[in-house]
Structure formats: C-alpha cells, structure tokens
Design a protein around this motif. Structure first.
Motif, short mmCIF file in Angstrom:
data_model
loop_
_atom_site.label_atom_id
_atom_site.label_comp_id
_atom_site.label_asym_id
_atom_site.label_seq_id
_atom_site.Cartn_x
_atom_site.Cartn_y
_atom_site.Cartn_z
N ARG A 61 29.69 45.35 42.65
CA ARG A 61 31.03 44.97 43.10
C ARG A 61 31.64 43.98 42.13
O ARG A 61 30.96 43.06 41.67
N ILE A 62 32.90 44.19 41.82
CA ILE A 62 33.64 43.24 41.00
C ILE A 62 34.90 42.82 41.74
O ILE A 62 35.49 43.60 42.50
N SER A 63 35.28 41.59 41.57
CA SER A 63 36.50 41.06 42.18
C SER A 63 37.27 40.26 41.14
O SER A 63 36.67 39.56 40.31
N GLY A 64 38.58 40.40 41.17
CA GLY A 64 39.41 39.74 40.18
C GLY A 64 40.19 38.57 40.76
O GLY A 64 40.66 38.61 41.90
N THR A 65 40.31 37.52 39.97
CA THR A 65 41.10 36.33 40.33
C THR A 65 42.07 36.03 39.19
O THR A 65 41.66 35.98 38.02
N TYR A 66 43.34 35.86 39.55
CA TYR A 66 44.35 35.63 38.51
C TYR A 66 44.12 34.28 37.83
O TYR A 66 43.89 33.26 38.49
N ASN A 67 44.17 34.27 36.48
CA ASN A 67 44.00 33.08 35.66
C ASN A 67 45.30 32.79 34.94
O ASN A 67 45.77 33.58 34.12
N GLU A 68 45.92 31.64 35.26
CA GLU A 68 47.21 31.29 34.65
C GLU A 68 47.09 31.10 33.14
O GLU A 68 48.03 31.42 32.40
N ASP A 69 45.95 30.60 32.69
CA ASP A 69 45.83 30.28 31.26
C ASP A 69 45.89 31.53 30.40
O ASP A 69 46.44 31.51 29.29
N ILE A 70 45.33 32.62 30.88
CA ILE A 70 45.31 33.85 30.09
C ILE A 70 46.32 34.87 30.61
O ILE A 70 46.45 35.96 30.06
N ASP A 71 47.02 34.50 31.70
CA ASP A 71 48.00 35.40 32.32
C ASP A 71 47.39 36.77 32.60
O ASP A 71 47.97 37.82 32.32
N ASP A 72 46.19 36.74 33.16
CA ASP A 72 45.50 37.98 33.48
C ASP A 72 44.40 37.66 34.50
O ASP A 72 44.19 36.52 34.89
N TYR A 73 43.69 38.69 34.87
CA TYR A 73 42.64 38.53 35.87
C TYR A 73 41.31 38.18 35.20
O TYR A 73 40.96 38.72 34.15
#
Length: 920
Positions: free
Chosen positions: A814-826
C-alpha cells in the motif's frame, strides 16, 4: 525462592489431604484394613494348569458342554448356581471341577475361566487360567459383579460372605486401568489393594507410566483412595514425584465435584495456585463452574462460567470474571491493586423454537486492562493486539400477515488503545418490506411502468453514550449522550428503454428527530469559542432524487490462427457502462435553519472569517449536507474471458478462462457546484492468474492541484491537473494484495494424471465384464486358473508414505500520498508486508506449525511463532516459541492425555513480562 516453593508444595498437600479426609473419610479409613485370612482357602494352593489336563482328573461319565443347576442350601445361598463347561467332574455331592470354557452364574455374579473349582460345603469357588503350548497365560478368569468386570490370574470367592481374594487383578475404572498384585474384595462395592497400579495408558500390561499405590481402596464406578503413592515411568520409579495420599473420583453419571488447582510460577505475580474450585451439576440442562486463582504477590481472580442447552429451544454459555492484579510485593512503597472484570455471553436460539422471532447474544465486554493483566493472554498475542471489541444483545420479530419486522438491540463498542467506550441502550428498528401501491390486483397482462413503482419504510430510535471508559462506567457528565429518531422512505422503479438500456429512477426522503441543538459563538471577553446546548424538539429532514441508466456491451476477438493456432477459440470483452444523475437541494440555506456561523478574527486580517457549523453537529443521525448538489456519476466495468478448445478422442469441448475478472473505474461531476466539481477517481481490479492465486488492486486519483487560499494555507484549489499541465490526475493512494496456498495435493493436481490411463488395463476382451461380474478363476471357477494379482494388490504390500503439509503466503502493498509544499507535489510512503503460515505432519505423532512475516518498510520480522507437538501415546508433549517482538516467549509442556490426570504435567514457560523494558 526454593523455601517458598517447598512451603507451597507442603500447603498444597495439606489442602488435598484435608479435602480427601473430610469428604471421603469412610474410604480413607479402610485403606489399611487389609487382611488375607477371611477366606477359608490356602492361597498357595492356586496354580495355573497346563494346556493338557490329565484324563484321570475328569469324570468321563459327565457330558461335555453340559449346563447344570444346584439349588441353594438353607441359610447359606439365596440364589441358584448355574454352571457349564467342556468337561465337568463331580466328587460326592459338594465338589465340582469344571475344565474348558468354564462358567458359573450366581445371581448378579458371572464367572468365566478355563478351570473352576467349587466346594458347596464351604460355599467357595476357585478359578484360574492356563498356559498354552508356548507358555503364555490365556483363558484367565473374568469375574463380573453387578455389571463391573475384572480380569485376574487367580480368584477365590465365598458365596456366603461375598468376599474374594484375587491375584493380579485388572479392571477399567473411568479413563484408566487399575491393576494389583494382591486384592481383597470385601463386598460388592469395595476392594482393598496392595501394590496396585493406576494408569491411563491403554497398554495396561506394560504401561508407559503408572502411579504405584502402596495401599488403596477401590470402589468400582465411584472412586479410588490411596495411601502413599509415587510415579513410575518406563518401569523406573521416580520417588521424588510422590503423594502422601490421593483421591481419584470416577463416575458414569453427570455429577458435581471439586476441581483441583494447578501450580506454577509467574515472573511478575509470583507463585500461584490456578483454576481450582468446584463444579456444580445443576441439572440436565445447565451447569456451573466456580474457579479461582491466587498469586503469592497478592493478585487473585474469580471466575464463574455456565453452559446451558435446551434441545430445539436454545443454547449458550455465560462467563463472569473478576480479578485484582499487582506486579509488586506488598512491602514495596508503590504497591497497588488494579481491579478488572470481564463478561462473555453467547446465546443462540434454535430456528425450530420460533419461526417468526429470535433472540441472540454475543457479548465480549471487559475493562481496558483486563487482557493485559490476564495471565492466560500472555501466550496469545492476537488477543493482546486486538484493540477493538464489540458486543450485542438483540431481539427480532417478524409478522407473518404483515410486511413488517421489528428488531431491538443493546450494543457496546470498546477501543483498548485509547480506553474509550460506547454504549447503545437501546436501539430499535421498525421496517416495512418493499410494497407496490399501484400494482393491479388482477395480475392479468404485462405490468405498466407505474405498477413497478415500489416503496419501503425503515425507522430507528437510539440512545447512545460515548466517552472514556472510566467516565462512562462512573456516570461522569463528561460522557456525552446522543439520542434521536430517524425515518427513511425510499421510492424506486425500473424499466427498459429501447430494450437494451435499463433506467432506474428513485427518490429518497429522510427525517430525523432530535431533542437538542447547539449554538456557538466567540466570547468577546475571553476570545474563546463557546458551545451552548439548547433543549427542545427539532425536526431535521432532507430528500434527494436520482436516475440511473446502465447497459452491457459485448466485443469478440478471434486471434490469428497462423500465430496462435486454433487452441484459443475466442476472447470476449464485456463492458458495463452506467451513468446516473442525482440532485439534492442546498440544506445549508437559512430557510431550513440547519446551519449557522460565527465570526473568527485571524491575526493580521481586519475582516473576520465566517466559520459555518451545523446546529446538530455530533448528533446521532448526522445533518443534511450543505450546498446544492447535482452530480453526474460515471462508472464502467470490464470483464475479459478467453475460450479454449480442448480436443479428445471422443468430443471437442470448450473451457472458459478469466483473464480479467473485474476492472472498474468511477468518478462524478457536480454540475450544481460553483467549484471543485470533479470527485476523486477510483479504480478497482481483480483477477486470477491461476487456480488459487488471486490479485486484488485499487487506486485513487485526485484531479485537482494544491495551492494557497486567501489566508496563506495550503489546500486544494479549483484548478485541475488538465488545466495546469494537461495531465489527468495525481495518485493519492494505491493498494495491492495477493495470497496463495499449497499443500501435498497441489502438485498432484498440477502434474499428476489421476485415474487409470487408457490402455493401462487388460487388453480388449480380457478385462472385467461390463456388468461388473468377474469370475474368481478360469471358466470352471478353479483357483488354479486365477490370473496374477493386479497392480493395486502389489501396491498394497508396501506402505505408501504420506506427509500432509500446507504452506500459505499473503503479500500486501500500500502506498499513500501526502502533498508537500516544498516540492509542489506528493510525497509517497509505501508499506508492504509478507506473511507465511505453514504446517507439516511428519507422522501421525508429530505435528509442526510455524507462522511469520516480514515488514519491508520497517525491515524487521513481524510476529513469529513456531510450535511442535508430539503424541506420546498416553502423554502429549508440545513446545511453542515466539522468538521476536514485544511478546516473545516460550512454552514447553508435557502432560497426560487423560482429563482425570490433567494435573500430572510438567510446564516450563516464559512470559512477555520477562522481556527487558516490558510495560503493560
């Protein structure tokens, strides 16, 4: 420590002795009253006769196998003596010798032996067996008294006193066997023994173990009371394993009795006596068992359990547990006691009891620390790792003449990780099955579209309290009560459009009744948010409309014969698209009064933020949604199958193989919303690669990008990935799982050719007849004409080895994504686990099991358990080890299989509390 343990053993002996002598004094007092001179018989005159009996010792004038009757003499015998045998010799009027299949019947007494000697003057009878040609003892006397049988080498019995003197007697009592070198039968209900043996090993002539009883009194079918006794294993006396006295009860009837405790030591709680108490046989339908534990450091536990059953009515079990636990000595300054309890109840009503009503219960309720403090669950990590438990008691009723059903239940839900408890007291539901109010009663002709309109009703009322366990059980005002009533009325129908499209319109109305609402505001003096509860009746309703369409599309593909041959006949693709539209008004409008707002000032901004909240937030049945919704939902399902051709000598058949069992995608578009109209895109799939190996997968995609709102906070904004960079969506989560199990038959099924192959039998015309009749030899039936034995008969001459085993593996990712402001991506975080379970039975005696796993993220082995057990005929040996993790421990035990001697065991174990850094 050794002094404590020795004191404990002495106290246990004292307890057992007091119980034995208090309740069985009559039996215990007669153990040592053993005398051998009560019979008018010289015991040394008994001997085993040889296989050949001298002819001059027989009266040849008496017929063989003749049955004779002797009437009793006055004041001596009260019943007739009936005897028979192969040869009978009568001397005078009072002495009878019987040889070969000798048998004597006297009232309730039945004696069978090779040789029987009777003296009617002294009312005595003597019996013995014989030695066969190779010196083995055979045709030994079998004495049956009031239904209880004894086998012995020699027997002397007095008809008048009903006493007997026996050598080497063998009798079965309860689950074991009792043997003795010298035995005196003092009456029909008791025997005194010297140098007796008691064993539960069915090889009673040469048992693997037995309890050597120096003196004992046996009351057949009731009990054995012994003097000093010690253990003997494989004919080796083990004198340290001795008891000063013992009591072994036997019964063939349902009865009450004491339950003797087991003893041991636990690292945290100290020495213990465990599972001791009393069993009450209350009736044929119900029992009660009261047991308890006591530990040297002050902990103790009481348990009461009962099982009940009334045939064709109901059955169940109830258990109540209360424990007081401490892991410190009483002298320690931080000594304290933790009190816990547990209730389990299982009740099932037989379907034959009532076809229209039922009552059931499944209760597993305990305080949050009960399992952690329970000694038994130390060896069951799955119990310790279970954070959630639920209980329910329910009653249901159907009305046969009405489309109506009623259910009522009481429920409890516990979370041991945060010590929270939720109680529902009670919940009641009333439902009306689907009815068709516009359907014609004549039932003639095809149904019109309005006759297919159906509706149903469901109503529920509930009262629920939630909070921390201590707050709920103590009635603290911090525990919040929730109550309300809900009504739901769905209306729907369906019809075909253009013969291929199914149209399904529906409408749903829901109404909730609450007795409280809330009001929120910011206190101007303290700048804190204040929530007030306002009492009063509140009617909260909502409704929605929807219409859906669906159809099936079929596609066929025939692969190139030049490339794939003709084995693949065709590949079929089934697509199931569906489109639906649903509409729901904006129930956040002021005219409904369901929502309100308060002004929240944020530092650095002059204009306040309007924070909307529901006036029924936290209510039992929720609140209608805020904002108008007009969603169009899209979904498409796919199924791909392949048809394979199988050609045999007699026919041509086809077999379907599923390539993709299911592959679906769904999303929706809210045309009534002013922004963020697309919903999350969901993809689900399932397929089977080959028999037993299935793969399940799923993924979620977000079509909107992240940005900053007017207050500088990162959040999803009304901009799609397609608008930004012409991509469709971003992956937010995905999962995949698979598992496979194999055993010793797997490879046989894959590669074996089960059954007889064609041509492996006899040539044509030489096999068995078509009707199954086969002559035993040649045409004349002579044995010389028989053919050679078949292959199966030859195989039967050898033992085919069979070692049953199983092995299963389960893998999940299982993989889950969290938005990262520094890279403007998950940022993606993946977890994967591999789990194994296996067992192998090397022989009928050996059983080995193992389970383990690996966490690829933490790079560590997960909970692992190895166990091995050995059946030692009348003993069982087992060992289990958990070598890794917080709950690592080991447990070794060897014990007698018989429940009568369940305390005859040796155990060596560790507990998780022995591990460094262990905490409850």
């Amino acid at each position: 420590m050794y002094k404590k343990f020795a004191t404990y053993l002495f106290l246990r002996w004292v307890v057992v002795g007091v119980i034995s002598f208090l309740f069985f004094a009559e039996s215990a007092g007669s153990i040592y009253s053993f005398q051998e001179d009560t019979l008018s018989l010289a015991t040394d005159s008994l001997f085993l006769v040889q296989d050949t009996v001298p002819s001059d010792s027989l009266n040849m004038n008496q017929p063989r196998k003749r049955e004779m009757l002797i009437s009793p003499q006055k004041d001596m015998m009260t019943d007739d003596v009936v005897y028979s045998g192969d040869s009978i010799a009568v001397t005078g009027t009072s002495v009878v010798d019987i040889y070969g299949n000798a048998k004597v019947v006297f009232g309730e007494i039945d004696l069978a032996a090779y040789y029987i000697h009777m003296n009617l003057d002294s009312n005595t009878i003597h019996a013995k067996g014989r030695l066969d040609s190779i010196g083995r003892k055979t045709d030994l006397p079998i004495f049956t008294d009031h239904g209880t049988s004894y086998t012995q080498e020699e027997l002397s019995y007095n008809f008048s006193t009903q006493k007997a003197f026996i050598r080497n007697v063998v009798t079965e009592q309860g689950e074991g066997y009792v043997t003795s070198e010298v035995t005196k039968k003092i009456d029909e209900n008791a025997m005194c023994m010297q140098n007796g043996r008691y064993t539960t090993c069915d090889n009673h002539e040469h048992p693997h173990f037995y309890l050597r009883m120096t003196r004992a009194k046996v009351r057949p079918g009731k009990n054995i009371v012994t003097g000093p006794a010690y253990m003997v294993m494989e004919d080796v006396p083990i004198y340290p394993l001795f008891i000063p006295f013992g009591y072994f009860p036997f019964t063939k009837t349902y009865s009450s009795g004491f339950i003797m405790p087991s003893y041991g030591e636990e690292n945290v709680k100290g020495f213990y006596l465990k599972d001791g108490g009393y069993y009450f046989a209350l009736s044929d339908y119900m029992d009660l068992k009261l047991t308890g534990d006591i530990y040297s450091k002050g902990s103790w536990r009481l348990r009461g359990s009962s099982q009940y059953r009334l045939r064709y009515k109901f059955s169940g079990s109830l258990s109540l547990n209360y424990s007081v636990n401490s892991d410190k000595d009483k002298d320690d300054p931080d000594y304290s006691l933790a009190k816990d309890f547990k209730i389990t109840w299982s009740h099932r009503q037989d379907s034959k009891a009532s076809p229209y009503s039922s009552f059931s219960a499944s209760v597993d309720f305990s305080t949050g620390k009960y399992e952690q403090n329970n000694y038994d669950t130390y060896y069951n990590p799955s119990v310790l790792a279970t954070n959630h438990k639920s209980s329910s008691i329910s009653y249901s009723k159907r009305f046969p003449t009405l489309p109506l059903s009623f259910t009522s239940s009481i429920m409890a839900s516990q979370n041991s990780s945060n010590q929270t408890l939720s109680l529902t007291l009670p919940q009641m539901n009333l439902s009306v099955t689907r009815i068709y109010p516009f359907k014609s009663t004549s039932g003639v002709g095809k149904d019109r579209w309005y006759e297919k309109i159906g509706m149903s009703y469901s109503g529920s009322v509930s009262n629920k309290i939630s909070g921390l366990e201590d707050e709920v059980l103590s009635g603290s005002p911090n525990a919040k009560w929730q109550n309300g009533m809900k009504h739901s009325i769905p209306v729907s129908t369906s019809f075909n459009l253009l013969n291929y499209i199914t149209v399904s319109p529906s409408m749903s109305y829901t109404e909730r009744w609450y007795l409280n609402s809330i009001d929120r505001y910011i206190d101007t003096e303290t700048s804190e948010l204040v929530t007030d509860t306002i009492s009063g009746f509140n009617r909260v309703y909502d409704y929605s409309f929807s219409v859906g369409t669906s159809t099936k599309l079929y596609g066929f593909y025939r692969p190139s014969r030049k490339l794939f041959g003709d084995k693949v006949d065709a590949i079929r693709h089934v697509m199931t698209p569906s489109i639906s539209y649903s509409y729901r008004p904006d129930f956040g409008q002021d005219k409904f009064g369901y929502y309100d707002y308060y002004e929240n000032y944020i530092d650095g901004y002059d204009d306040p933020e309007l924070v909307y909240y529901s006036r029924y937030e936290g209510s039992l049945y929720g609140t209608p949604g805020r904002g108008r919704s007009g969603s169009v939902s899209f979904s498409v399902g796919n199924n791909v199958e392949m048809k394979l051709k199988e050609v045999t000598d007699t026919a041509e058949t086809f077999k379907k193989v599923k390539l993709i069992e299911s592959l679906s995608m769904s999303t929706s578009y809210n045309i009534a919303a002013d922004s963020m109209r697309w919903s999350i895109i969901s993809v689900r799939g399932r397929t089977t690669l080959f028999k037993g190996l299935s793969i399940n997968m799923g993924a979620s995609f977000d079509p909107y990008v992240y940005g900053t709102d007017q207050y500088g906070r990162s959040s999803r904004i009304n901009t799609t990935y397609w608008e930004r960079d012409r991509s469709i969506a971003a992956l937010t989560s995905a999962n995949m799982s698979t598992g496979y199990a194999i055993n010793n038959d797997t490879f046989k099924n894959l590669f074996g050719k089960g059954g007889d192959k064609k041509g492996s039998g006899s040539p044509k015309g030489e096999g068995p007849a078509s009707d199954g009749a086969r002559p035993e030899g040649g045409p004349d039936g002579s044995p010389e004409a028989k053919g050679p034995p078949d292959t199966e008969s030859k195989k039967g001459a050898y033992a085919t080895p069979s070692i049953p085993w199983t092995l299963s593996a389960d893998f999940s990712y299982r993989i889950s994504g969290t938005y990262n402001e520094d890279i403007d991506d998950y940022d993606y975080d993946g977890t994967s686990n591999l789990r194994f379970n296996g067992s192998i039975k090397l022989t009928d005696k050996w059983d080995i099991r193992a389970s383990s796993g690996y966490d690829f993220k933490e790079k560590e082995i997960t909970s692992t358990n190895f166990s091995i057990s050995r059946n030692l005929h009348c003993w069982s040996m087992s060992m289990s080890v958990m070598p890794f993790g917080r709950y690592k421990n080991y447990n070794f035990s060897i014990r007698v299989n018989s429940s009568m001697l369940q305390d005859l065991k040796y155990e060596k174990r560790s507990t998780p509390s022995d591990n460094p850094g262990w905490e409850y």
